[in-house]
Design a protein around this motif. Sequence first.
Motif, short mmCIF file in Angstrom:
data_model
loop_
_atom_site.label_atom_id
_atom_site.label_comp_id
_atom_site.label_asym_id
_atom_site.label_seq_id
_atom_site.Cartn_x
_atom_site.Cartn_y
_atom_site.Cartn_z
N PRO A 5 0.82 -1.22 0.00
CA PRO A 5 0.00 0.00 0.00
C PRO A 5 0.86 1.26 0.00
O PRO A 5 1.97 1.26 0.51
CB PRO A 5 -0.81 -0.13 1.30
N SER A 7 2.20 4.90 1.03
CA SER A 7 2.34 5.57 2.33
C SER A 7 1.34 6.71 2.45
O SER A 7 0.96 7.33 1.46
CB SER A 7 3.76 6.13 2.45
N GLY A 8 0.93 6.99 3.68
CA GLY A 8 0.07 8.14 3.96
C GLY A 8 0.85 9.45 3.92
O GLY A 8 0.28 10.51 4.11
N ARG A 41 -2.88 6.41 14.64
CA ARG A 41 -3.33 6.63 13.28
C ARG A 41 -2.38 7.61 12.60
O ARG A 41 -1.86 8.53 13.24
CB ARG A 41 -4.76 7.20 13.30
N HIS A 42 -2.13 7.39 11.32
CA HIS A 42 -1.28 8.31 10.57
C HIS A 42 -1.90 9.71 10.59
O HIS A 42 -3.09 9.85 10.27
CB HIS A 42 -1.16 7.80 9.13
N ASN A 45 -3.38 10.52 7.07
CA ASN A 45 -4.23 9.59 6.34
C ASN A 45 -4.87 8.61 7.33
O ASN A 45 -4.19 7.72 7.85
CB ASN A 45 -3.40 8.82 5.30
N ARG A 48 -4.22 4.72 7.41
CA ARG A 48 -2.90 4.16 7.72
C ARG A 48 -2.65 4.30 9.22
O ARG A 48 -3.19 5.20 9.85
CB ARG A 48 -1.80 4.91 6.97
N GLU A 67 4.82 1.70 8.93
CA GLU A 67 3.49 2.18 8.57
C GLU A 67 2.70 1.04 7.94
O GLU A 67 3.26 0.26 7.16
CB GLU A 67 3.62 3.35 7.59
N PHE A 68 1.42 0.93 8.28
CA PHE A 68 0.55 -0.13 7.78
C PHE A 68 -0.75 0.45 7.26
O PHE A 68 -1.20 1.50 7.74
CB PHE A 68 0.20 -1.12 8.91
N ASP A 69 -1.39 -0.26 6.32
CA ASP A 69 -2.78 0.08 6.02
C ASP A 69 -3.65 -0.63 7.05
O ASP A 69 -3.15 -1.39 7.89
CB ASP A 69 -3.15 -0.24 4.56
N CYS A 75 3.58 -0.70 4.48
CA CYS A 75 3.78 0.13 3.28
C CYS A 75 5.20 -0.02 2.74
O CYS A 75 5.41 0.03 1.54
CB CYS A 75 3.50 1.59 3.61
#
Length: 242
Positions: A5, A7-8, A41-42, A45, A48, A67-69, A75
């Motif tokens: 995914p 990145s945010g 949370r990002h 975004n 993410r 970072e993850f979705d 990511c």
Amino acid sequence: MTGAPASGGLVDCVVLEDFAAASRILADQGVFDAAGHVTMRHPGNPGRFLMSRSLAPALIAAADIMEFDLDCVPCDPRGRNPFLERYLHGEIFKARPDVMAIAHSHSAAVIPFGLVSTPMRAMYHNAAFLAAGVPVFNIRDKFGTTDIVVSTPEKGAALAQVLADKPVALLRAHGVVVVGPSLRAAVFRAVFTEINARVQLQATILGGPIAALDADEGRLADAVNLATDTRSWELWKRRVTR
Ligand code: MN
């Protein structure tokens, strides 16, 4: 990596330093041992979230943050190992748009309350958020005999369903998950969930009915805590910043 995914976006290094400090704070405050993880949370975004690579919380620095979705796909893993229990975080972020940060610990004082039928209640104003009620997630209810670890999206979603709109859920024979509208709030609540468990045990030993905060007192006191949590944050952060 193809299929990873997007990145945010870049996260401010002050935010990353604070986020890494949150793990060290919870270790320093006796909430985390070699296990335990915090996520946020990002900031750019909501789809993410940030989480350290799999590492003892006391050792986490900004460079360890991944970072993850919300499906918990990294990511940009760059060979780093993620935590097995990241699904617990991803599924709560999906179910709870109000949640900006999550802490999961195995802190010892809360464990008894996940094993017995006595509910955890809010013993004092610092733990006011508990007056909303503290559900218990029993992984056996839906998944039968397991290794107890919340290691799949399905188990994470089942936990998020039990947590519902509450700030805290206990995990039977495992630990606790705490959520908040900010990183500071989640850290504050994780610390005072642990302390409240000890205080409730002491109050129970004294005997008789316990005059815990009721839901209305809890709401009022929690608003004060959320407005003043910077004070504890600054104190706790200083202890873990070299
Ligand atoms: Mn765990």
